[in-house]
Design a protein around this motif. Sequence first.
Motif, PDB file in Angstrom:
ATOM      1  N   UNK A 487       0.698  -1.133  -0.075  1.00 43.18           N
ATOM      2  CA  UNK A 487      -0.135   0.090  -0.090  1.00 43.18           C
ATOM      3  C   UNK A 487       0.934   1.271   0.038  1.00 43.18           C
ATOM      4  N   UNK A 488       1.906   1.268   0.664  1.00 40.31           N
ATOM      5  CA  UNK A 488       2.757   2.239   0.730  1.00 40.31           C
ATOM      6  C   UNK A 488       3.511   2.469  -0.534  1.00 40.31           C
ATOM      7  N   UNK A 489       3.971   1.620  -1.451  1.00 40.94           N
ATOM      8  CA  UNK A 489       4.318   1.973  -2.728  1.00 40.94           C
ATOM      9  C   UNK A 489       3.483   2.269  -3.502  1.00 40.94           C
ATOM     10  N   UNK A 490       2.376   1.840  -3.493  1.00 42.79           N
ATOM     11  CA  UNK A 490       0.991   2.335  -4.309  1.00 42.79           C
ATOM     12  C   UNK A 490       0.677   3.799  -4.110  1.00 42.79           C
ATOM     13  N   UNK A 491       0.765   4.125  -2.785  1.00 42.82           N
ATOM     14  CA  UNK A 491       0.427   5.677  -2.677  1.00 42.82           C
ATOM     15  C   UNK A 491       1.739   6.561  -3.376  1.00 42.82           C
ATOM     16  N   UNK A 492       2.904   6.294  -3.284  1.00 43.93           N
ATOM     17  CA  UNK A 492       4.112   6.654  -3.940  1.00 43.93           C
ATOM     18  C   UNK A 492       3.548   6.773  -5.422  1.00 43.93           C
ATOM     19  N   UNK A 493       3.360   5.577  -5.868  1.00 48.39           N
ATOM     20  CA  UNK A 493       3.008   5.787  -7.406  1.00 48.39           C
ATOM     21  C   UNK A 493       1.885   6.732  -7.650  1.00 48.39           C
ATOM     22  N   UNK A 494       0.818   6.901  -7.023  1.00 53.67           N
ATOM     23  CA  UNK A 494      -0.175   7.651  -7.054  1.00 53.67           C
ATOM     24  C   UNK A 494      -0.112   9.249  -7.253  1.00 53.67           C
ATOM     25  N   UNK A 495       1.136   9.544  -6.520  1.00 57.01           N
ATOM     26  CA  UNK A 495       1.569  10.784  -6.782  1.00 57.01           C
ATOM     27  C   UNK A 495       1.465  11.419  -8.071  1.00 57.01           C
ATOM     28  N   UNK A 496       1.907  10.715  -9.010  1.00 55.02           N
ATOM     29  CA  UNK A 496       1.926  10.816 -10.421  1.00 55.02           C
ATOM     30  C   UNK A 496       0.705  11.278 -10.952  1.00 55.02           C
ATOM     31  N   UNK A 497      -0.381  10.716 -10.514  1.00 55.60           N
ATOM     32  CA  UNK A 497      -1.875  10.847 -11.049  1.00 55.60           C
ATOM     33  C   UNK A 497      -2.368  12.289 -10.570  1.00 55.60           C
ATOM     34  N   UNK A 498      -1.781  12.603  -9.460  1.00 56.97           N
ATOM     35  CA  UNK A 498      -2.284  13.843  -8.884  1.00 56.97           C
ATOM     36  C   UNK A 498      -1.753  14.961  -9.879  1.00 56.97           C
ATOM     37  N   UNK A 499      -0.781  14.952 -10.414  1.00 60.55           N
ATOM     38  CA  UNK A 499      -0.258  15.999 -11.470  1.00 60.55           C
ATOM     39  C   UNK A 499      -0.748  15.888 -12.742  1.00 60.55           C
ATOM     40  N   UNK A 500      -1.670  14.978 -12.970  1.00 55.55           N
ATOM     41  CA  UNK A 500      -2.458  15.016 -14.227  1.00 55.55           C
ATOM     42  C   UNK A 500      -3.495  16.134 -14.362  1.00 55.55           C
ATOM     43  N   UNK A 501      -3.849  16.495 -12.847  1.00 55.90           N
ATOM     44  CA  UNK A 501      -4.837  17.489 -13.097  1.00 55.90           C
ATOM     45  C   UNK A 501      -4.304  19.071 -13.269  1.00 55.90           C
ATOM     46  N   UNK A 502      -5.155  19.794 -13.596  1.00 53.85           N
ATOM     47  CA  UNK A 502      -4.864  21.189 -13.699  1.00 53.85           C
ATOM     48  C   UNK A 502      -4.762  21.850 -12.220  1.00 53.85           C
ATOM     49  N   UNK A 503      -3.922  22.944 -12.198  1.00 55.31           N
ATOM     50  CA  UNK A 503      -4.242  23.738 -10.822  1.00 55.31           C
ATOM     51  C   UNK A 503      -5.278  24.624 -11.029  1.00 55.31           C
ATOM     52  N   UNK A 504      -6.164  24.833 -10.059  1.00 54.82           N
ATOM     53  CA  UNK A 504      -7.280  25.921 -10.117  1.00 54.82           C
ATOM     54  C   UNK A 504      -6.392  27.068  -9.913  1.00 54.82           C
TER      55      UNK A 504
END
Length: 519
Positions: A487-504
């Motif tokens: 789960x810890x490793x998946x959380x690290x990988x998930x950081x990349x998907x956050x940056x696929x959004x545009x900043x408000x």
Amino acid sequence: MSAPHALPEPLKGSALVLGTIALSLATFMNVLDSSIANVSLPAISGDLGVSPVQGTWVITSFGVANAISVPLTGWLTQRFGAVRLFTTSVLLFVLASWLCGFAHSLEMLVACRVLQGLVAGPMIPLSQTLLLASYSRARAGTALALWGMTTLVAPVVGPLLGGWITDNVSWPWIFYINVPVGLFAAFLTWSIYRERETAIKKLPIDGVGLALLVIWVGALQIMLDKGKELDWFASGEIQILAVAAAVGFAFFVVWELTDKHPVVDLRLFARRNFVFGAATLSVAYGLFFGNVVLLPLWLQQYMGYTATDAGMALAPVGVLAILLSPVAGKNVARFDPRWMASFAFVMFAVVLGMRSNFTTQTDFATIMIPTILQGAALAFFFIPLTTLTLSGITPDRLPAAAGLSNFVRITAGAMGTSIATTLWESRATLHHHHMVEQLSLANPIAGETLGKLMAGGLSETQALAQINRLIDQQAFTRAADDIFLASAMIFVLLISTIWLTNRPPKLTGATTVDAGGAH
């Protein structure tokens, strides 16, 4: 922005305080009820004269009904108005809770829990929507922080409160306590918000879409709830449910995208921020919730903790969450919410990394340290990701967006629970097998241990059972460690998907949730 889409003026003074209290109480009551019955199942099953396995339908029925009604929030809001729908949902929730307490058979209790789940669906997304409309645009983050705190504290309080009420009063009171809370919340909500009703459209009923939604969501939820019990796809029942869910979902998507008045607005997924924000939030919530369920199971079954002790080991998560949520809320419009969410995921990875080193000798204080730190992760988890997900959504579509994102998140939570508990048992079986391979009567340590146990008065069968119990304890602990680390490793990988959004855009008179940025 056209007049029908304009947000009403923010509330001020006592009206703002009381409105926030009313919406938070209703949310707290709803989230609490999804977890409070879990620890009371043995008492409920025994009192109603059914097996514990049959008793799990008390949980399943609520979850299935709730999952079906949450995505209907947008359509129901347009047809009846947000304030009227929310107040009615709260009052019907009170009625259903009262009936649950009076239930004298499993059938009646399950029927009342279905009603409770159905009417509970719109409450959480609408509380989010009404709260955002109550605050000024500059304080939208604060509104989300206050809303987030109630959803964080309730799952922790639920098992503790449910256990105490069941042990010291009686199980019907886990439902009766909703009556005064719900009536008070409904009265305050109607008093403050009735003049702030949203626009109403007399939309036709999408009967086909609604039927398909009931089929695929119902099949999926029952499959997730009953899969472990029925040995997953080795069971014909699970196979049928899986096919029904897959086929129903395919037809549902096609129908909703082509219907003029869909019951669920799937076109929201065409927005970049909504699709990546909702997906990231849901996967992360599934990971978080799966681990939240796994930790107390391990503590109670293999570390000798009571339900109350396990609850106490989880309770400190609320400390930093409550202290830091206002900080996150005040700053989510000033700073890039993607950095804040990334910090949350790093903290989750650190916490789960610490837990992956737990052993059967780990003491209570060591278990509590990552739990306390997890509160910091939670404070920067919901608020920034919700802000990113709802960015660019016009007020008239906000209830639909909030309902749909909450539906995906709740479904991911159910999947996370099923996957975590199933993998835990599977990994434990593997570890058990590997450890048993090392033991034989030719092994001097094994032979010596067996001899000592028999010398202490145990028969050979009892001594072997004792050794097997010790192996189980080690196997399930190592299996839990495996899941924490993965789960810890998946959380690290998930950081990349956050940056696929545009900043408000930064706060320059625009709210964090109605500014652009999601296309």
